[in-house]
Write a protein that holds these residues in place. Structure first.
Motif, mmCIF file in Angstrom:
data_model
loop_
_atom_site.group_PDB
_atom_site.id
_atom_site.type_symbol
_atom_site.label_atom_id
_atom_site.label_comp_id
_atom_site.label_asym_id
_atom_site.label_seq_id
_atom_site.Cartn_x
_atom_site.Cartn_y
_atom_site.Cartn_z
ATOM 1 N N PRO A 25 9.627 -12.168 61.722
ATOM 2 C CA PRO A 25 10.673 -12.788 61.296
ATOM 3 C C PRO A 25 11.005 -12.684 59.497
ATOM 4 O O PRO A 25 9.987 -12.726 58.972
ATOM 5 N N LEU A 26 12.051 -13.237 59.517
ATOM 6 C CA LEU A 26 12.560 -13.371 58.000
ATOM 7 C C LEU A 26 11.841 -14.386 57.284
ATOM 8 O O LEU A 26 11.559 -15.546 57.937
ATOM 9 N N PRO A 92 18.688 -6.554 69.851
ATOM 10 C CA PRO A 92 17.570 -6.881 70.142
ATOM 11 C C PRO A 92 17.270 -8.055 69.061
ATOM 12 O O PRO A 92 17.621 -7.743 67.754
ATOM 13 N N ALA A 93 16.359 -9.355 69.067
ATOM 14 C CA ALA A 93 16.186 -10.186 68.209
ATOM 15 C C ALA A 93 15.459 -9.417 67.180
ATOM 16 O O ALA A 93 14.427 -8.535 67.283
ATOM 17 N N ARG A 94 15.780 -9.562 65.555
ATOM 18 C CA ARG A 94 15.015 -9.313 64.688
ATOM 19 C C ARG A 94 15.351 -7.864 64.318
ATOM 20 O O ARG A 94 14.403 -7.115 63.652
ATOM 21 N N SER A 95 16.040 -6.796 65.232
ATOM 22 C CA SER A 95 16.188 -5.686 64.847
ATOM 23 C C SER A 95 16.908 -5.307 63.846
ATOM 24 O O SER A 95 17.321 -3.875 63.670
ATOM 25 N N GLY A 96 17.639 -6.262 63.239
ATOM 26 C CA GLY A 96 18.767 -5.846 62.150
ATOM 27 C C GLY A 96 18.846 -6.976 61.330
ATOM 28 O O GLY A 96 18.214 -8.131 61.231
ATOM 29 N N ARG A 201 12.913 -6.079 56.453
ATOM 30 C CA ARG A 201 14.389 -6.585 56.265
ATOM 31 C C ARG A 201 14.350 -7.814 54.967
ATOM 32 O O ARG A 201 15.388 -8.178 54.697
ATOM 33 N N ASP A 202 13.160 -8.309 54.658
ATOM 34 C CA ASP A 202 13.476 -9.129 53.753
ATOM 35 C C ASP A 202 13.976 -8.509 52.474
ATOM 36 O O ASP A 202 14.875 -9.248 51.705
#
Length: 292
Positions: A25-26, A92-96, A201-202
């Motif tokens: 997760p971010l 999908p969750a957290r894929s982008g 992603r962060d």
């Protein structure tokens, strides 16, 4: 003991934000520390686990007087994300990276607001080039392209909507770790499939938002002038549509085929349609045609 997330859900259960360790997760607190500063553009940043559309949510917040200019809303997953022409897509969750920002370019004539999606495209491409180490290109007016297996693929999109009179909400969706088997259509791609050096992603989100702040501040400071801000020249340099033969599918069912020769001062795509005729296109769907 079975590990659980902060909701008490075991990680192998659907909906647990730690269930896919390749997609952590971010870190909202770290993002705020890195992006929110006195005198800066970004004034607030919220990360939600799941929503229909960050654009719709931020438009509603703006209408209710609950969001200042510089509000950023990020979602780990969107269930009713919208693109241009009201197209729907999911990932999908957290894929982008899925986020929207609220801008109020009051110092810029409304006639120049059409540059905002193009400006955002330049900012996203610049930010990703620095942080992901992947070559990107822009398809007029709002698509981010990457190369996967020698083919041009769409890895992201941009949607700008008016909000609360003098506001504009700009939404961005970028496929980061989407795997080949998760692609919604064969023409889609992701940063990972394009060989990105980093898919964390962060830092990717921080890089994109810092780049967007820089370009927006520069553009706004000169009254939205695309030449004085360097925006028109930079966009043209990174636009994969220019110099290509394309088909413009216009509102009302009309289609126009020609060579994309320029982006004019209003951000419109100019097509050379033969016999020296040039026609500007301000709205429509652009299809890149293969050489004959």
């Amino acid at each position: 003991m079975t590990p659980r997330d902060d909701s008490g859900t075991p990680p192998d259960r659907p909906g647990n934000r730690w269930s896919d360790l390749d997609r952590p997760p971010l870190d909202a607190a770290a993002l705020r520390r890195g992006l929110l500063r006195e005198g800066g553009l970004w004034r607030s940043l919220d990360v939600v686990q799941r929503t229909g559309s960050t654009n719709s949510d931020l438009v509603a917040r703006a209408a209710g007087g609950e969001a200042p200019e510089g509000a950023v809303l990020v979602a780990e997953e969107q269930t009713a994300a919208r693109g241009r022409l009201d197209r729907r897509w999911t990932a999908p969750a957290r894929s982008g990276i899925f986020f929207s920002v609220l801008l109020r370019p009051a110092a810029v004539p409304v006639a120049r607001w059409g540059w905002l999606p193009l400006l955002t495209g330049v900012a996203v491409a610049t930010g990703l080039s620095r942080t992901a180490g992947v070559d990107t290109a822009l398809k007029w007016p709002n698509d981010l392209l990457v190369t996967v297996g020698g083919e041009e693929r769409k890895a992201g999109g941009i949607l700008a909507e008016r909000a609360d009179g003098d506001g504009v909400v700009v939404g961005v969706g970028i496929n980061v770790t989407l795997r080949a088997g998760e692609l919604p259509v064969p023409q889609a791609g992701s940063l990972a499939l394009a060989g990105a050096a980093s898919t964390d992603r962060d830092p990717l989100l921080r890089g994109v938002l810092r780049s967007l702040e820089d370009w927006y501040t520069r553009w706004r400071s000169v009254g939205g002038d695309p030449v004085a801000s360097g925006l028109q020249e930079t966009y043209a340099a990174g636009c994969a549509t220019l110099g290509r033969r394309v088909r413009a599918e216009l509102p009302g069912g009309r289609a126009l085929v020609g060579e994309a020769v320029a982006v004019d001062g209003e951000g419109r795509l100019v097509l050379g349609t033969g016999a020296g005729v040039q026609e500007p296109v301000g709205a429509g769907d652009i299809v890149h045609l293969r050489p004959a």
